[in-house]
Design a protein around this motif. Structure first.
Motif, mmCIF file in Angstrom:
data_model
loop_
_atom_site.group_PDB
_atom_site.id
_atom_site.type_symbol
_atom_site.label_atom_id
_atom_site.label_comp_id
_atom_site.label_asym_id
_atom_site.label_seq_id
_atom_site.Cartn_x
_atom_site.Cartn_y
_atom_site.Cartn_z
ATOM 1 N N UNK A 93 63.189 39.279 4.867
ATOM 2 C CA UNK A 93 62.827 38.042 4.154
ATOM 3 C C UNK A 93 62.399 38.365 2.715
ATOM 4 N N UNK A 94 61.722 39.496 2.564
ATOM 5 C CA UNK A 94 61.289 39.912 1.234
ATOM 6 C C UNK A 94 62.515 40.285 0.370
ATOM 7 N N UNK A 95 63.454 41.023 0.965
ATOM 8 C CA UNK A 95 64.666 41.391 0.207
ATOM 9 C C UNK A 95 65.441 40.133 -0.201
ATOM 10 N N UNK A 96 65.471 39.156 0.700
ATOM 11 C CA UNK A 96 66.219 37.930 0.412
ATOM 12 C C UNK A 96 65.545 37.128 -0.702
ATOM 13 N N UNK A 97 64.206 37.126 -0.717
ATOM 14 C CA UNK A 97 63.485 36.423 -1.793
ATOM 15 C C UNK A 97 63.809 37.063 -3.137
ATOM 16 N N UNK A 98 63.885 38.397 -3.149
ATOM 17 C CA UNK A 98 64.252 39.119 -4.381
ATOM 18 C C UNK A 98 65.660 38.723 -4.820
ATOM 19 N N UNK A 99 66.588 38.644 -3.862
ATOM 20 C CA UNK A 99 67.963 38.255 -4.189
ATOM 21 C C UNK A 99 68.021 36.840 -4.768
ATOM 22 N N UNK A 100 67.235 35.928 -4.189
ATOM 23 C CA UNK A 100 67.258 34.535 -4.663
ATOM 24 C C UNK A 100 66.676 34.439 -6.077
ATOM 25 N N UNK A 101 65.581 35.153 -6.305
ATOM 26 C CA UNK A 101 64.980 35.164 -7.638
ATOM 27 C C UNK A 101 65.959 35.759 -8.654
ATOM 28 N N UNK A 102 66.684 36.777 -8.213
ATOM 29 C CA UNK A 102 67.644 37.445 -9.109
ATOM 30 C C UNK A 102 68.774 36.496 -9.533
ATOM 31 N N UNK A 103 69.154 35.579 -8.659
ATOM 32 C CA UNK A 103 70.181 34.584 -9.032
ATOM 33 C C UNK A 103 69.669 33.749 -10.213
ATOM 34 N N UNK A 104 68.401 33.317 -10.119
ATOM 35 C CA UNK A 104 67.827 32.540 -11.228
ATOM 36 C C UNK A 104 67.850 33.350 -12.523
ATOM 37 N N UNK A 105 67.519 34.634 -12.416
ATOM 38 C CA UNK A 105 67.488 35.479 -13.625
ATOM 39 C C UNK A 105 68.896 35.687 -14.191
ATOM 40 N N UNK A 106 69.882 35.883 -13.305
ATOM 41 C CA UNK A 106 71.261 36.074 -13.788
ATOM 42 C C UNK A 106 71.753 34.808 -14.478
#
Ligand code: AMP
Ligand code: ZN
Ligand code: FE
Ligand code: FE
Length: 284
Positions: A93-106
């Motif tokens: 769940x933590x890795x997935x939260x990082x991935x979702x945040x990274x989409x916003x940053x990209x």
């Protein structure tokens, strides 16, 4: 002769197939066993298990964890995981939260170079908890902002390009431990893709169980190199196509056929490990 494909992705990460479609291809190609290894997710495994059971295919629960070792990205495959292990699910769940945040940053970086993509369009297209760069690439194509997927990576998404955002990653040694505490076997994915052979001894010291010798992007010479390394370090041998569906034309499933004897060895290893741990064996 029985064969397996132990490296497959579905819509639960950046593949384009549903678990049912993937199992259908596996059945059509005559596979005896399949493992699902979505990026940082085990969510598709329940549906894949049911679809494989219906098709008479043996199913192995898996995941491909994104990790790093000394600033180099490495992918660690976990097999025979307990998909209800709480520590594993919390970390995922933590890795997935990082991935979702990274989409916003990209997306913010794309907007910064005047590419008008909305984060919502990426999330709507991805429709999963584990989004990644391929979803951004597909959203760019869909919006007509690039001509094709490769252009999206070349112009914007690959390392060094304007919208590239590094992932905060778990250490590869920790991910081996995470897989073990969930009753699984830890396998280094596609070592030939990263050419990171120098990190193998440290991973072996951390308890690495196997190495993916056979992979779509491994030449015969590379496969032989990793078979030799597996032999030297007494590691299990695995293999898979790394099929992501139709995202790159013809699906890759069927291109790598791992002899089933390797699956037998994996099952023996996981059973021995879990009985030594006093844990309920997850191998069936
Ligand atoms: P991510 O985990 O979000 O960094 O995305 C990695 C995924 O992007 C991998 O599964 C690759 O299959 C895919 N990928 C990486 N480079 C390219 C490329 N040049 N063209 C298409 N897909 C790529
Ligand atoms: Zn992928
Ligand atoms: Fe990978
Ligand atoms: Fe993969």
């Amino acid at each position: 002769m029985k064969f397996a494909d132990l490296h497959l992705h579905t819509q639960f990460s950046d593949g384009t197939f549903t678990p049912e479609e993937l199992a259908g291809h596996g059945a059509r190609l005559g596979f005896a066993a399949l493992a699902l290894t979505d990026h940082d997710s085990v969510e598709g495994c329940a549906r894949m298990a049911a679809a494989c059971a219906a098709a008479g295919i043996e199913f192995i629960i898996g995941a491909e964890l994104t990790a790093e070792h000394e600033d180099t990205e490495v992918h660690i495959l976990g097999y025979f995981l307990d998909a209800e292990n709480q520590t594993l699910l919390t970390e995922i769940a933590r890795f997935q939260a990082v991935r979702q945040q990274r989409i916003h940053e990209m997306v913010a970086r794309l907007n910064g170079v005047n590419v008008p993509l909305a984060a919502e369009s990426v999330f709507a297209l991805a429709n999963c908890k584990s989004p990644g760069r391929p979803h951004v690439a597909r959203a760019l194509v869909k919006a007509g902002l690039v001509g094709h997927l490769d252009e999206a990576f070349e112009k914007y998404l690959k390392k060094g390009r304007p919208a590239w955002v590094p992932k905060t990653k778990v250490s590869a040694l920790e991910s081996v431990g995470l897989i073990h505490q969930a009753g699984g076997l830890a396998v280094m994915a596609h070592p030939g893709l990263n050419r990171t052979d120098e990190i193998i001894p440290a991973l072996v010291d951390a308890g690495l169980d196997g190495i993916e010798c056979f992979h779509t992007k491994h030449s015969t010479a590379l496969s032989e190199r990793y078979l030799e390394i597996a032999d030297r370090f007494h590691l299990l041998v695995t293999g898979g196509s790394d099929c992501h569906g139709f995202s790159k034309g013809k699906p890759l499933i069927g291109g790598v056929k791992l002899p089933y004897a390797h699956v037998e060895k994996m099952k023996q290893a996981v059973a021995a490990k879990n009985s030594a741990d006093g844990r309920h064996a997850t191998a069936k």
